[in-house]
Design an enzyme around this catalytic site. Sequence first.
Site, mmCIF file in Angstrom:
data_model
loop_
_atom_site.group_PDB
_atom_site.id
_atom_site.type_symbol
_atom_site.label_atom_id
_atom_site.label_comp_id
_atom_site.label_asym_id
_atom_site.label_seq_id
_atom_site.Cartn_x
_atom_site.Cartn_y
_atom_site.Cartn_z
ATOM 1 N N ALA A 117 0.762 -1.223 -0.141
ATOM 2 C CA ALA A 117 0.042 -0.078 -0.003
ATOM 3 C C ALA A 117 0.747 1.423 0.048
ATOM 4 O O ALA A 117 0.257 2.481 -0.535
ATOM 5 C CB ALA A 117 -0.986 0.057 1.166
ATOM 6 N N GLY A 120 0.698 5.108 -0.397
ATOM 7 C CA GLY A 120 -0.954 5.285 -0.177
ATOM 8 C C GLY A 120 -1.685 5.847 -1.167
ATOM 9 O O GLY A 120 -2.987 6.151 -0.854
ATOM 10 N N GLU A 140 1.617 -2.984 4.570
ATOM 11 C CA GLU A 140 3.041 -2.632 3.805
ATOM 12 C C GLU A 140 4.085 -3.141 4.486
ATOM 13 O O GLU A 140 4.081 -3.500 5.896
ATOM 14 C CB GLU A 140 3.248 -1.035 3.890
ATOM 15 C CG GLU A 140 4.528 -0.391 3.588
ATOM 16 C CD GLU A 140 4.915 -0.945 2.107
ATOM 17 O OE1 GLU A 140 4.190 -0.730 1.392
ATOM 18 O OE2 GLU A 140 6.217 -1.269 2.053
ATOM 19 N N ASP A 167 4.309 -8.703 5.843
ATOM 20 C CA ASP A 167 4.480 -9.322 4.556
ATOM 21 C C ASP A 167 3.188 -9.652 4.151
ATOM 22 O O ASP A 167 2.767 -10.348 4.488
ATOM 23 C CB ASP A 167 5.474 -10.350 4.777
ATOM 24 C CG ASP A 167 6.015 -10.868 3.416
ATOM 25 O OD1 ASP A 167 5.137 -10.607 2.286
ATOM 26 O OD2 ASP A 167 7.268 -11.566 3.253
ATOM 27 N N CYS A 239 4.047 -1.095 -12.641
ATOM 28 C CA CYS A 239 4.347 0.165 -13.623
ATOM 29 C C CYS A 239 5.921 -0.456 -14.354
ATOM 30 O O CYS A 239 6.847 0.567 -14.555
ATOM 31 C CB CYS A 239 4.649 1.489 -12.836
ATOM 32 S SG CYS A 239 5.912 1.533 -11.630
HETATM 33 N N1 SAM Z 1 0.116 1.213 -3.908
HETATM 34 C C1 SAM Z 1 0.951 2.138 -3.531
HETATM 35 C C2 SAM Z 1 0.515 3.532 -3.926
HETATM 36 O O1 SAM Z 1 -0.352 3.728 -4.799
HETATM 37 O O2 SAM Z 1 0.927 4.235 -3.353
HETATM 38 C C3 SAM Z 1 2.412 1.834 -4.482
HETATM 39 C C4 SAM Z 1 2.930 0.400 -4.180
HETATM 40 S S1 SAM Z 1 4.622 0.214 -4.463
HETATM 41 C C5 SAM Z 1 4.439 -0.016 -6.188
HETATM 42 C C6 SAM Z 1 4.865 -1.233 -3.671
HETATM 43 C C7 SAM Z 1 4.824 -1.598 -2.510
HETATM 44 O O3 SAM Z 1 5.032 -2.860 -1.825
HETATM 45 C C8 SAM Z 1 6.250 -0.949 -1.894
HETATM 46 O O4 SAM Z 1 5.962 0.054 -0.663
HETATM 47 C C9 SAM Z 1 6.892 -2.110 -1.158
HETATM 48 O O5 SAM Z 1 7.616 -1.479 -0.132
HETATM 49 C C10 SAM Z 1 5.703 -2.985 -0.710
HETATM 50 N N2 SAM Z 1 6.009 -4.111 -0.625
HETATM 51 C C11 SAM Z 1 7.019 -4.850 -1.077
HETATM 52 N N3 SAM Z 1 7.010 -6.353 -0.850
HETATM 53 C C12 SAM Z 1 6.107 -6.551 -0.087
HETATM 54 C C13 SAM Z 1 5.316 -7.732 0.561
HETATM 55 N N4 SAM Z 1 5.875 -8.765 0.577
HETATM 56 N N5 SAM Z 1 4.121 -7.181 1.383
HETATM 57 C C14 SAM Z 1 3.614 -6.236 1.372
HETATM 58 N N6 SAM Z 1 4.330 -5.112 0.792
HETATM 59 C C15 SAM Z 1 5.264 -5.088 0.072
#
Ligand code: SAM
Length: 312
Positions: A117, A120, A140, A167, A239
């Site tokens: 998330a 956010g 997150e 996680d 992305c």
């Molecule tokens: N959805 C967010 C937004 O629109 O602001 C952007 C998300 S970003 C593309 C992906 C996020 O997933 C990062 O903040 C990263 O730290 C988190 N992340 C990576 N591995 C993860 C996991 N196993 N479980 C939860 N979050 C994770």
Amino acid sequence: MTPESGFPEAFVRRLDTILPPGILRGTVAAMAGPQAVGFRVNSLKATVDKVLAGLPVDAEPLPWLPGAFVVPAGHRQPLLDSDAFATGAIWIQNPSSMIPPVVLAPEAGESVLDLAAAPGSKTLQIACAMGPGADIAAVEVARPRFYRLKRNLRAQGAAWVKTFHRDGVTVPRYRADHFDRVLIDAPCSTEAQMRPDDPASFAHWSEKKVRTMAGKQRRLLEAAVRCARPGGVIVYSTCSFAPEENEMVVQHVLECFGDEVAIEPIALDIPGRLPGLPGWKDAEFDGSLSRAMRVLPDGVYEAFFVCRLRKR
Ligand code: SAM
């Protein structure tokens, strides 16, 4: 066209095998050129009329999302300096990043999980769409990003959203078959954010990184499917241009879950949208992947991949 493109040669070579013939140059030029700035009015704090009346720049509406707008690249600073930005009445977000929550289409009274998330943007968009008090859980894994997520939710008037520093892969242990809608906006190689005038933006890019992200994405999308209730909707987005991070992740989940999940069409009129690839290199993908959406960069929209699944 490399090295003059300014991007890593391997990236451009790969891109040429992913894009339809004849558009490599235009795509690379769009990634290198000026980038328009998108924003959403934060309906938890303000009305569209009031925001527009106070803005120092004229904004063009996005036809497919009420309350979302675009201004030219040169207007970024006045937008950042505006009262609307300072008070949280607007949230700056590329139009492509607004697509996944629209495709998720949460409805009042439903339960929603955002499995990756921070910071956010999409959780907030979901909160605006559902309204105050809606049943939204945001997960997150990275600690500093988790606190940034919490700060953003509080500052934007969405402090009621439940946040979990965890996680996402472990969430099915606690909430299997539970949520009406699950968004997995997956961590990715962020190819869409690469700019030739900013070498830091691709310093960590490599084919190995793409493969590493694909492994994480497969596990997260599997978890997202497990968390959705039967009949629930799952939206997967990145992305990145890489088929390993997009079609191949969804293909993996189709193979894991068989008849339990199916890809649904996306009825959204986004300029220059393309269907998911039918195959790539030696791999052939399920025909229903043509229902996924690839968005190409054009100076307004950044590159994105979005796929909507339903659990049976
Ligand atoms: N959805 C967010 C937004 O629109 O602001 C952007 C998300 S970003 C593309 C992906 C996020 O997933 C990062 O903040 C990263 O730290 C988190 N992340 C990576 N591995 C993860 C996991 N196993 N479980 C939860 N979050 C994770």
